[in-house]
Scaffold this motif. Structure first.
Motif, mmCIF file in Angstrom:
data_model
loop_
_atom_site.group_PDB
_atom_site.id
_atom_site.type_symbol
_atom_site.label_atom_id
_atom_site.label_comp_id
_atom_site.label_asym_id
_atom_site.label_seq_id
_atom_site.Cartn_x
_atom_site.Cartn_y
_atom_site.Cartn_z
ATOM 1 N N GLN A 21 -9.224 -4.720 2.748
ATOM 2 C CA GLN A 21 -10.303 -3.933 3.347
ATOM 3 C C GLN A 21 -9.905 -3.455 4.747
ATOM 4 N N SER A 22 -9.273 -4.356 5.528
ATOM 5 C CA SER A 22 -8.937 -3.998 6.910
ATOM 6 C C SER A 22 -7.851 -2.915 6.988
ATOM 7 N N ILE A 23 -7.053 -2.779 5.947
ATOM 8 C CA ILE A 23 -5.985 -1.744 6.005
ATOM 9 C C ILE A 23 -6.291 -0.548 5.084
ATOM 10 N N GLY A 24 -7.495 -0.565 4.500
ATOM 11 C CA GLY A 24 -7.894 0.574 3.661
ATOM 12 C C GLY A 24 -7.157 0.635 2.330
ATOM 13 N N PHE A 25 -6.897 -0.530 1.762
ATOM 14 C CA PHE A 25 -6.188 -0.619 0.478
ATOM 15 C C PHE A 25 -7.235 -0.882 -0.610
ATOM 16 N N ASN A 26 -7.458 0.084 -1.466
ATOM 17 C CA ASN A 26 -8.427 -0.080 -2.543
ATOM 18 C C ASN A 26 -7.780 -0.861 -3.695
ATOM 19 N N LEU A 75 0.847 -1.197 0.000
ATOM 20 C CA LEU A 75 0.000 0.000 0.000
ATOM 21 C C LEU A 75 0.885 1.250 0.000
ATOM 22 N N GLU A 76 1.899 1.256 0.864
ATOM 23 C CA GLU A 76 2.806 2.408 0.931
ATOM 24 C C GLU A 76 3.562 2.580 -0.402
ATOM 25 N N ALA A 77 4.030 1.438 -0.947
ATOM 26 C CA ALA A 77 4.814 1.508 -2.197
ATOM 27 C C ALA A 77 3.965 2.021 -3.350
ATOM 28 N N THR A 78 2.686 1.652 -3.370
ATOM 29 C CA THR A 78 1.833 2.162 -4.457
ATOM 30 C C THR A 78 1.513 3.636 -4.220
ATOM 31 N N LYS A 79 1.321 4.015 -2.941
ATOM 32 C CA LYS A 79 1.086 5.441 -2.637
ATOM 33 C C LYS A 79 2.287 6.281 -3.054
ATOM 34 N N GLU A 80 3.487 5.731 -2.836
ATOM 35 C CA GLU A 80 4.720 6.456 -3.204
ATOM 36 C C GLU A 80 4.922 6.466 -4.716
ATOM 37 N N GLY A 81 4.151 5.623 -5.415
ATOM 38 C CA GLY A 81 4.218 5.606 -6.884
ATOM 39 C C GLY A 81 5.442 4.910 -7.441
#
Ligand code: COD
Length: 299
Positions: free
Chosen positions: A59-64, A35-41
């Motif tokens: 779902q539990s960590i808010g990863f769409n 999730l962090e790596a995708t947010k960082e692009g």
């Protein structure tokens, strides 16, 4: 010279996004790092594993997961490893990350003679550390794969580390061959190997690095200790890479740096057709993210 592992992330962000396949992605900690790596692009993930479990974790960590490729496998995780390897083979992804399966099972899929990702080079683990007590990033190898490497294996372990160092901007790595003492003792194999590796390097058979040793660890990482014992050279007290004598020494050093030394790490497996992110339970989320960033820097 890199002092801070965050630099890996900054460098990864300045490069084109890479595609990463996750074998057995049904792992909460791996999904958080993802999730962090995708947010960082820095990566586009491709998930292989049990879809229901992956979706529940997401779902539990808010990863769409909308728009993220997912290959459902509800069979054993070893099959997810084989699928992930086949995805690399077909050129659909740039590197692999280990999810909820043992390192051994992932490595077996990677080492499979017919379907794996062998290159003829030895696979070895390369870990970079940022320590509050050291002035630059320190590479430790091999803490996780090769159990009791002989001389030839150590040559390849050094070559893999040198390649990883070059990818993060260390042009000529200073390699300290660690042992218990500085004097060659035929009863201590690590010291004999150290001298042989140093001589091979002097003959130009081990390139891209300056190898010295045998060094007790204080000599490798403390200039004052080296000076006190009358050890000169450019490696003692200023090394970039520490070559551990075997997996026990390497693994203990790795975990001691984290749990007692307050260090952070980014690590991967080199030597296969692509880098493999193989983080362990001992690594926190930041380490997992930084390991992904490191893998994106290896060409
Ligand atoms: N690089 C390239 N090829 C290898 C390597 C390697 N490091 N290791 C084995 N091979 C090849 C061999 O040449 C052979 O062709 C085939 O793989 C099988 O060899 P084995 O029977 O010696 O190896 P395996 O399959 O039993 O085990 C390989 C592992 C890497 C799984 C093994 O070395 C291992 O268990 N290492 C320790 C992993 C571990 O427990 N780490 C703990 C810290 S995380």
């Amino acid at each position: 010279m890199i002092r801070d592992l965050n630099e890996l992330l900054l460098r990864a962000k300045s490069r084109p996004k890479r595609k990463m396949v996750v074998a057995a992605a049904e792992d909460e900690y791996v999904m958080k790092a993802l999730l962090e790596a995708t947010k960082e692009g820095i990566v586009t993930p491709l998930l292989v594993g049990d879809q229901r479990k992956i979706e529940r974790i997401a779902q539990s960590i808010g990863f769409n997961l909308k728009g993220i490729e997912l290959i459902d496998n509800r069979e054993e995780a070893t099959l997810s490893a084989r699928i992930a390897v086949s995805i690399i083979k077909s050129g659909e992804a740039d590197f692999i990350m280990k999810g909820f399966l043992s390192s051994g099972n992932l490595l077996k899929a990677v080492l499979d003679k017919e379907t794996g990702l062998r290159t003829g080079q030895l696979l070895s683990h390369v870990a970079f550390f940022e320590s509050p007590y050291w002035h630059k990033i320190l590479c430790v190898t091999d803490a996780a794969i090769n159990i009791a490497p002989g001389l030839d294996a150590k040559v390849q372990i050094i070559q893999n580390a040198v390649k990883a160092c070059r990818a993060i901007g260390i042009e000529k790595s200073k390699v300290a061959v660690a042992a218990a003492v500085e004097i060659v003792n035929p009863k201590m194999e690590a010291t004999v190997h150290a001298l042989q590796l140093k001589e091979m390097n002097e003959r130009g058979e081990l390139k891209g690095c300056i190898v010295d040793g045998p060094f007790a660890i204080d000599i490798a990482v403390n200039r004052e200790a080296a000076r006190h014992k009358g050890i000169g050279g450019v490696v003692a007290g200023d090394c970039d890479v520490i070559l551990a004598p075997d997996i026990e020494a390497g693994n203990m050093f790795y975990k001691a740096l984290i749990f007692l030394g307050g260090s952070s790490t980014a690590a991967l497996v080199m030597g296969a057709a692509v880098p493999i992110v193989l983080t362990s339970r001992a690594d926190d989320e930041r380490s997992k993210l930084l390991s992904i960033a490191l893998a994106t820097l290896i060409d």
